[in-house]
Design a protein around this motif. Structure first.
Motif, mmCIF file in Angstrom:
data_model
loop_
_atom_site.group_PDB
_atom_site.id
_atom_site.type_symbol
_atom_site.label_atom_id
_atom_site.label_comp_id
_atom_site.label_asym_id
_atom_site.label_seq_id
_atom_site.Cartn_x
_atom_site.Cartn_y
_atom_site.Cartn_z
ATOM 1 N N TYR A 177 0.882 -1.078 -0.208
ATOM 2 C CA TYR A 177 -0.084 -0.072 -0.018
ATOM 3 C C TYR A 177 0.775 1.219 -0.139
ATOM 4 N N ARG A 178 0.279 2.270 -0.780
ATOM 5 C CA ARG A 178 0.958 3.621 -0.583
ATOM 6 C C ARG A 178 -0.281 4.541 0.108
ATOM 7 N N ILE A 179 0.345 5.258 1.043
ATOM 8 C CA ILE A 179 -0.734 6.009 1.895
ATOM 9 C C ILE A 179 -0.330 7.386 2.105
ATOM 10 N N ASP A 180 -1.238 8.424 1.896
ATOM 11 C CA ASP A 180 -0.831 9.939 1.929
ATOM 12 C C ASP A 180 -0.331 10.128 3.536
ATOM 13 N N ALA A 181 0.799 10.338 3.463
ATOM 14 C CA ALA A 181 1.408 10.415 5.200
ATOM 15 C C ALA A 181 1.528 11.989 5.500
ATOM 16 N N ASP A 182 1.042 12.932 4.708
ATOM 17 C CA ASP A 182 1.487 14.256 5.059
ATOM 18 C C ASP A 182 0.178 14.783 5.906
ATOM 19 N N PRO A 183 0.361 15.073 7.124
ATOM 20 C CA PRO A 183 -0.579 15.477 7.955
ATOM 21 C C PRO A 183 -1.400 16.641 7.551
ATOM 22 N N GLY A 184 -0.802 17.514 6.646
ATOM 23 C CA GLY A 184 -1.278 18.653 6.066
ATOM 24 C C GLY A 184 -2.244 18.508 4.916
ATOM 25 N N SER A 185 -2.216 17.589 4.274
ATOM 26 C CA SER A 185 -2.679 17.156 3.206
ATOM 27 C C SER A 185 -4.363 16.791 3.406
ATOM 28 N N GLU A 186 -5.140 17.158 2.578
ATOM 29 C CA GLU A 186 -6.517 17.069 2.453
ATOM 30 C C GLU A 186 -6.699 15.623 2.432
ATOM 31 N N THR A 187 -5.982 14.754 1.761
ATOM 32 C CA THR A 187 -6.190 13.177 1.720
ATOM 33 C C THR A 187 -5.385 12.410 2.626
ATOM 34 N N PHE A 188 -4.844 13.047 3.669
ATOM 35 C CA PHE A 188 -4.013 12.682 4.648
ATOM 36 C C PHE A 188 -4.700 11.222 5.286
#
Length: 446
Positions: A177-188
């Motif tokens: 899996y690849r997951i959005d890891a940026d807490p500031g992202s809308e898709t975090f």
């Protein structure tokens, strides 16, 4: 629907007692309902939320324990699998700050680049919990995201720029899996790509290759995944999220093994060397790989106990100069030190008990090693090449990570932590267990 649980036979993989330490359920604490919903994962961490009750706008002494440009308080987090607490260590003084009740635990938290990313109020630690992974804020110790993977055995690493989390989910999922890891992202916290690897199959009746662990090249382009049931090292292109290369491992170099069974690995920060731990054979082996050409790793040496390697190498960390590898060899209660250029064992550091993982402190001069069988952390000074401090922590410490954020606990969390370390049951609904290898006391089962 979650895939049916795989029921491997002992003939499939030698050493299955390591992969399935809780078979029989004597330590099982999860509900019989199986898969837990995302809502329950987030709401069920009530104990973690208690850490942030009463606002907790500051640390226990009123100061904000966060970074101000890279100079924040050097902190090591140790996850105690026996009582679901987290021990917070001051990495400057090498002293225990507190042991707080978290309600979840983690055996293999992301720690390769987390030490560089954990610097702000919003920074998160990624943990392997229950049937997936969770993001927990380092400042408040509260849940920020949770992703189910369909597997009870998960490993994860954040890319160097902090944008992605790459996850290996072993059986029965056999997925990346690849997951959005940026807490500031809308898709975090959202899954942005995945690879179903079941079509590759695996040894015996295995339904897939068993992707086990993940490490990332420092340029962030490639992730390396050892496949325990496929006897392969898989190279994944992070951006396209496709398999870029796959190298088959030859077991003939190991006289006592029918299969290499690679399961853990670590890439050096200079991008030249990769260490791979192999569980095949009676005592396991350690491989040294050249990754100077990142997409085309080449195995240059495979070390055995005859070369001085300790028994059952499980995980590894590589020194700040990328010249020395530290291999955790729990069956001999030590850390095996490897000269990476020479591909030779140079030392064995006695720990006085079994340790399965470790983490570098924020300045990368000291290695913090939770000794699960002793309820303590050994601090290894890289320059001195020896243990320089012993710190008592919670029950059955296993995983660890580090950064420059000091969590701000309150009296309730500290009281619960004290109660838990004294053996008082403070479990709550939805409390998270974790998958361990070997000596496992965390109540988790695939």
């Amino acid at each position: 629907m979650r895939a049916a649980a795989l029921s491997p036979t002992m003939s499939d993989t030698p050493g299955d007692e390591l992969l399935y330490p809780n078979r029989g359920g004597e330590r099982e604490t999860r509900s019989d309902s199986g898969r837990i919903s995302r809502r329950r994962l987030l709401a069920g961490s009530a104990a973690a939320g208690m850490v942030a009750t009463a606002g907790c706008a500051g640390s226990s002494d009123g100061d904000a324990g966060v970074d101000d440009g890279g100079s924040g308080p050097a902190t090591v987090f140790v996850f105690n699998t026996g009582d679901r607490t987290v021990s917070v260590i001051d990495a400057a003084a090498d002293e225990l700050v507190t042991t707080a009740f978290l309600g979840v635990t983690s055996s293999f938290p992301s720690n390769q680049y987390t030490v560089d990313r954990l610097t702000t109020e919003e920074s998160v630690m990624w943990l392997n919990v229950d049937d997936g992974v969770r993001a927990v804020t380092a400042a408040s110790l509260s849940d920020a995201a949770a992703v189910e993977t369909g597997s009870g055995a998960n490993w994860q690493e954040v890319t160097p720029d902090g944008s992605h989390l790459i996850v290996s989910a072993r059986e029965p999922a056999h997925r990346q899996y690849r997951i959005d890891a940026d807490p500031g992202s809308e898709t975090f916290g959202d899954v942005t790509a995945e690879i179903d690897r079941t079509s590759e199959g695996g040894r015996g009746e295995r339904r897939g290759p068993g992707p086990c662990d993940v490490t990332i090249h420092p340029d962030g382009r490639y992730a390396y995944v050892p496949d325990i049931f496929g006897d392969t090292l898989t190279v994944i292109d992070v951006e396209s999220f496709e398999i870029a290369n796959q190298i088959s491992l030859d077991p003939t170099a190991d006289a006592d093994a029918d299969a290499v069974q690679p399961w853990m690995n670590t890439a050096a920060r200079d991008g030249e060397t990769l260490l791979v731990e192999n569980s095949g054979g009676e005592t396991g082996t350690e491989s040294v790989w050249d990754i100077g050409d990142p997409a085309n790793p080449v195995e240059v040496a495979r070390l055995t106990t005859e070369d001085g390697l300790g028994e059952q190498p499980l995980t590894s960390e590589i020194g700040p100069d990328s010249a020395v590898g530290y291999v955790f060899t729990p069956d001999t209660n030590d850390v095996t030190v490897v000269d990476l250029a020479a591909a030779e064992v140079t030392d064995r550091i006695d720990l006085g008990g079994s340790a399965f993982v470790g983490t570098w402190g924020p300045d990368r001069t000291k290695l913090y090693v939770p000794v699960q069988t002793a309820d303590e952390v050994k601090v290894i000074d890289h320059a001195a090449g020896e243990v320089v401090e012993t710190i008592s922590v919670g029950s059955d410490p296993y995983g660890a990570t580090a950064g420059r954020v000091r969590p701000r606990t309150d009296a309730a969390a500290d009281a619960l932590g004290t109660a838990a370390t004294l053996g008082i049951d403070v479990a709550v609904e939805g409390a998270g267990t974790t998958y361990c290898i070997g000596n496992c006391a965390c109540g988790h089962r695939l």
